[in-house]
Design an enzyme around this catalytic site. Structure first.
Site, PDB file in Angstrom:
ATOM      1  N   ASP A  17       0.845  -1.112   0.047  1.00  0.00           N
ATOM      2  CA  ASP A  17      -0.161   0.065  -0.080  1.00  0.00           C
ATOM      3  C   ASP A  17       0.759   1.218  -0.199  1.00  0.00           C
ATOM      4  O   ASP A  17       1.698   1.324   0.829  1.00  0.00           O
ATOM      5  CB  ASP A  17      -0.970  -0.049   1.263  1.00  0.00           C
ATOM      6  CG  ASP A  17      -2.146  -0.914   1.256  1.00  0.00           C
ATOM      7  OD1 ASP A  17      -2.264  -1.163   0.019  1.00  0.00           O
ATOM      8  OD2 ASP A  17      -2.836  -1.045   1.947  1.00  0.00           O
ATOM      9  N   ASP A 129     -12.353  12.347   4.061  1.00  0.00           N
ATOM     10  CA  ASP A 129     -12.719  11.334   4.751  1.00  0.00           C
ATOM     11  C   ASP A 129     -12.780  10.366   3.593  1.00  0.00           C
ATOM     12  O   ASP A 129     -13.051   8.854   4.015  1.00  0.00           O
ATOM     13  CB  ASP A 129     -14.015  11.294   5.356  1.00  0.00           C
ATOM     14  CG  ASP A 129     -14.093  12.078   6.531  1.00  0.00           C
ATOM     15  OD1 ASP A 129     -13.183  12.437   7.190  1.00  0.00           O
ATOM     16  OD2 ASP A 129     -15.281  12.565   6.967  1.00  0.00           O
ATOM     17  N   ASN A 130     -12.515  10.552   2.235  1.00  0.00           N
ATOM     18  CA  ASN A 130     -12.833   9.502   1.153  1.00  0.00           C
ATOM     19  C   ASN A 130     -11.461   9.171   0.662  1.00  0.00           C
ATOM     20  O   ASN A 130     -10.390   9.572   0.953  1.00  0.00           O
ATOM     21  CB  ASN A 130     -13.289  10.101   0.306  1.00  0.00           C
ATOM     22  CG  ASN A 130     -15.023  10.552   0.329  1.00  0.00           C
ATOM     23  OD1 ASN A 130     -15.739   9.879   0.971  1.00  0.00           O
ATOM     24  ND2 ASN A 130     -15.207  11.799  -0.190  1.00  0.00           N
ATOM     25  N   GLN A 287     -17.462  12.346  14.169  1.00  0.00           N
ATOM     26  CA  GLN A 287     -16.976  12.447  12.842  1.00  0.00           C
ATOM     27  C   GLN A 287     -15.777  13.330  12.513  1.00  0.00           C
ATOM     28  O   GLN A 287     -14.946  12.733  11.589  1.00  0.00           O
ATOM     29  CB  GLN A 287     -18.065  13.403  12.041  1.00  0.00           C
ATOM     30  CG  GLN A 287     -19.509  12.575  11.738  1.00  0.00           C
ATOM     31  CD  GLN A 287     -19.160  11.155  10.713  1.00  0.00           C
ATOM     32  OE1 GLN A 287     -18.776  11.232   9.852  1.00  0.00           O
ATOM     33  NE2 GLN A 287     -19.853  10.252  11.564  1.00  0.00           N
ATOM     34  N   ASP A 298     -11.712  -4.095   5.986  1.00  0.00           N
ATOM     35  CA  ASP A 298     -10.765  -5.167   6.300  1.00  0.00           C
ATOM     36  C   ASP A 298     -10.629  -5.430   7.613  1.00  0.00           C
ATOM     37  O   ASP A 298     -10.487  -6.536   8.250  1.00  0.00           O
ATOM     38  CB  ASP A 298      -9.438  -4.896   5.586  1.00  0.00           C
ATOM     39  CG  ASP A 298      -9.540  -4.798   4.147  1.00  0.00           C
ATOM     40  OD1 ASP A 298     -10.607  -5.386   3.626  1.00  0.00           O
ATOM     41  OD2 ASP A 298      -8.638  -4.168   3.608  1.00  0.00           O
TER      42      ASP A 298
END
Length: 343
Positions: A17, A129-130, A287, A298
């Site tokens: 990653d 947050d994406n 949040q 995962d």
């Protein structure tokens, strides 16, 4: 006392990653959605070079299945090597980093190493947050059943396990390997778990997915994947509880175990077929504390598996899953503190 070493078996696409925070222009340039997971195409080749040039890049041992078994190990802490992991890497620098990272995570990784393709990578392009994931499978695509899984020494490790987990992503690589493991689990009344992984799996790999489905004891997925799966199978409902029920009732080989279906829905309740369809509220989180939802799915599976290998009740497995996901989303990437604070 149940011995836990090599009790959990995972097989999948080992990826290194590479995560970095990017802006909307970067996403637009490569035609990416803010929250998505896709396989790299030719037009994404430059993306990997460009993201590595960014000032802050983090490397982690990744790939969906490897993430989950890594988190299961972290939740359990001791003994080491609870999980065996199979997958294909290249004989290169990224492959060496991956081996080191797996070892640091105390995962018993047995990689099939080959020269044709470089070690797979996954770019996590983070905006707020994406996260948009672009996976370049490369070597991960080259896993060969007869050159690795079928070897006696490796198959012995498969036989040692009692819980098996393979993410749906591996259906694009070696469905025959998945079937071999799934049939073994079914014949020996062990637990075989699978994940819907991404909408494109149900859409474009429906045939191999449905070939494995009769052997699946526990199926994971999120609300988007569940909706796509239902559409592909003509369930004619978008009610997630109904989808879970219909999925539970699909044909099953080993009738000693009823299939369990677990669908997560981000901050909304997790839907699971525990006897009947039950809703399990997730842990509250402000949040503002959410750093990155990358790896939440995962992580949920990893937490779940850590309780499952200890033969805990399903409710407890879900609680462990919620805890792990709650920890992971407070951090960048699929990373975790040194020890879990879980009781």
């Amino acid at each position: 006392m149940i011995t836990l070493e090599n009790m959990l078996f995972g097989m999948g696409n080992p990826l290194l990653d590479i995560s970095a925070v990017v802006d909307k222009d970067f996403l637009d340039k490569f035609g990416l959605k803010p929250n998505d997971q896709i396989l790299a195409e030719d037009r994404h080749k430059a993306l990997f070079e460009e993201i590595v040039k960014r000032n802050k890049v983090e490397y982690h041992a990744g790939g969906s299945t490897q993430n989950s078994v890594k988190i299961a190990q972290w939740m359990l802490q001791k003994p080491h090597k609870v999980a065996t992991f199979f997958g294909c890497i290249g004989k290169d620098r990224f492959g060496e980093i991956l081996k080191k990272k797996a070892e640091e995570a105390h995962v018993d990784a047995h990689y099939y190493e080959q020269n044709e393709e470089p070690t797979g990578t996954c770019a996590a392009c983070i905006t707020g947050d994406n996260r948009s994931l672009v996976a370049n499978l490369a070597a991960a695509n080259c896993y060969k059943k007869e050159k690795h899984l079928d070897l006696d020494s490796n198959w012995e490790l498969v036989k040692k396990a009692k819980v098996y987990y393979i993410a749906g992503f591996f259906l694009t690589v070696s469905p025959e390997s998945i079937l071999k493991v799934a049939r073994h689990a079914s014949d020996k009344n062990k637990i075989f778990c699978m994940n819907l992984s991404a909408p494109f799996i149900s859409q474009f790999f429906k045939e191999p997915l449905m070939e494995v489905m009769p052997y699946v004891d526990i199926l994971f997925g999120n609300e988007t994947e569940a909706a796509t799966f239902a559409k592909e199978l003509g369930f004619e409902t978008d009610d997630i509880a109904e989808i879970a029920k219909k999925t539970q009732n699909l044909p099953k080989e080993n009738t000693k175990r009823q299939r369990v279906v677990v669908f997560t829905q981000g901050k909304d309740d997790t839907v699971a077929t525990v006897g009947m369809v039950t809703m399990f509220p997730v842990l509250d989180i402000d949040q503002n504390d959410i750093v990155d939802t990358n790896g939440a799915g995962d992580a949920f599976v990893g937490g779940f598996l850590s309780a499952l290998v200890q033969e805990h009740a399903l409710e407890e497995c879900i609680r462990a899953g919620h805890y792990a996901a709650n920890v992971i989303i407070r951090r960048v990437g699929c990373t975790f503190p040194e020890k879990p604070d879980y009781h």
